[in-house]
Design an enzyme around this catalytic site. Structure first.
Site, PDB file in Angstrom:
ATOM      1  N   SER A  43      30.402  34.868  53.136  1.00 21.80           N
ATOM      2  CA  SER A  43      30.620  33.787  52.069  1.00 21.80           C
ATOM      3  C   SER A  43      32.252  33.168  52.543  1.00 21.80           C
ATOM      4  O   SER A  43      32.344  32.828  53.697  1.00 21.80           O
ATOM      5  CB  SER A  43      30.629  34.429  50.885  1.00 21.80           C
ATOM      6  OG  SER A  43      30.525  33.315  49.727  1.00 21.80           O
ATOM      7  N   ASP A 157      23.882  32.605  50.578  1.00 26.36           N
ATOM      8  CA  ASP A 157      25.029  33.321  50.767  1.00 26.36           C
ATOM      9  C   ASP A 157      24.998  35.075  51.335  1.00 26.36           C
ATOM     10  O   ASP A 157      23.978  35.483  50.580  1.00 26.36           O
ATOM     11  CB  ASP A 157      25.726  33.427  49.225  1.00 26.36           C
ATOM     12  CG  ASP A 157      26.975  33.934  49.079  1.00 26.36           C
ATOM     13  OD1 ASP A 157      27.325  35.223  49.757  1.00 26.36           O
ATOM     14  OD2 ASP A 157      28.038  33.038  48.750  1.00 26.36           O
TER      15      ASP A 157
END
Length: 296
Positions: A43, A157
């Site tokens: 991320s 993610d």
């Protein structure tokens, strides 16, 4: 072995805006003479690590440090699909124009962006191809950003499966494995990044506004953007609870030589308008962690 000769595998964790602290940590490591030879990130960690690998981290740091909340809202591109509130195209386009796109395999240091494959329900390591395509996949927080289709995979993610991805660096031939947990437990005595906030350089901020305007990235801010921010906070707080539990298990299985902790109460997930404070906090936390470390 002298400190100046020490090579590092750097693991940068997820954590939204708190990931800006990674910049300060990298500054500290370089100042102390450590050589970063490998980066793995999830991320926000994938974003900061990837930009560092291009050699343009300071360009990004200057850009993000000049952002105000209104600038961030203007980078939101609301999606009306069922895949997520935001498409994420505007911010990636802005970063591509700022940094330039690069292929991962051409970067001067080893780099891995971690994402999650929704269909196969497993972790994915992105080690080749477009850097910003990999970053876009790694930051695709479910329900917030639309998933990324990549080689017949639907990616989201990386923090969902591995918030502090040490595993991609295990085989590295470096002297130290340094990991950063940007969603560590809250700490007493830590104040929110809002405190003592300095005034921004208005002239540079205007340059950012002109930059975004020239790219047609300045839509009229409407109530739906404001509502999206409120919803984002609820969703990201929920995700962080899950990620904290995963991180504890991951760190127990793969313990780095040095773990730098960025507590959750230093800033909320989306407060990118507090970059200067978060970068400074990262530097200070790295300095304090090394100062308190037991000698080899």
């Amino acid at each position: 072995m002298t400190q100046e000769s020490r090579t590092v595998s750097l693991v940068l964790g997820s954590g939204g805006a708190r990931g800006l602290a990674h910049i300060g940590i990298i500054r500290y490591l370089e100042e102390q003479g450590y050589r970063i030879e490998s980066i793995s990130g999830s991320s926000m960690g994938a974003l900061i690590g990837g930009i560092y690998a291009t050699g343009k981290l300071e360009v990004y740091a200057e850009w993000v440090s000049a952002l105000e909340k209104i600038d961030i809202l203007r980078l939101l591109d609301i999606s009306f699909s069922s895949g997520g509130f935001l498409r994420g195209d505007k911010v990636i386009r802005a970063l591509r124009d700022l940094i330039g796109d690069h292929r991962i395999e051409d970067l001067p240091i080893a780099y891995t962006a971690v994402a999650a494959d929704l269909n196969r329900q497993r972790e994915v390591w992105l080690k080749s191809g477009s850097l910003f395509d990999a970053i876009r996949a790694s930051i695709a927080i479910p329900t917030l950003f639309t998933p990324v289709k990549h080689e017949n995979r639907l990616l989201v993610d990386g923090g969902l499966v591995n918030p502090v991805p040490i595993a991609p660096t295990i085989r590295d031939d470096t002297d130290l494995a340094i990991a950063v947990d940007a969603s560590a437990a809250e700490e007493k005595g830590i104040e929110h990044s809002h405190r003592n906030r300095p005034e921004k350089d208005s002239s540079y901020r205007q340059q950012i506004m002109d930059f975004l305007d020239n790219m047609n990235l300045l839509p009229k801010i409407e109530s739906r953007e404001e509502k999206a921010m409120d919803t984002m906070e609820i969703l990201t707080n929920s995700i962080e609870v899950m990620q904290s539990m995963i991180t504890r298990f991951q760190l127990a299985a793969n313990t780095p030589d040095i773990l730098i902790k960025i507590p959750q109460n230093i800033a909320t997930f989306y407060e990118f308008d507090h970059a200067e404070e978060l970068i400074a906090f990262g530097y200070e936390r790295a300095r304090d962690t090394f100062a308190n470390r037991q000698p080899d």
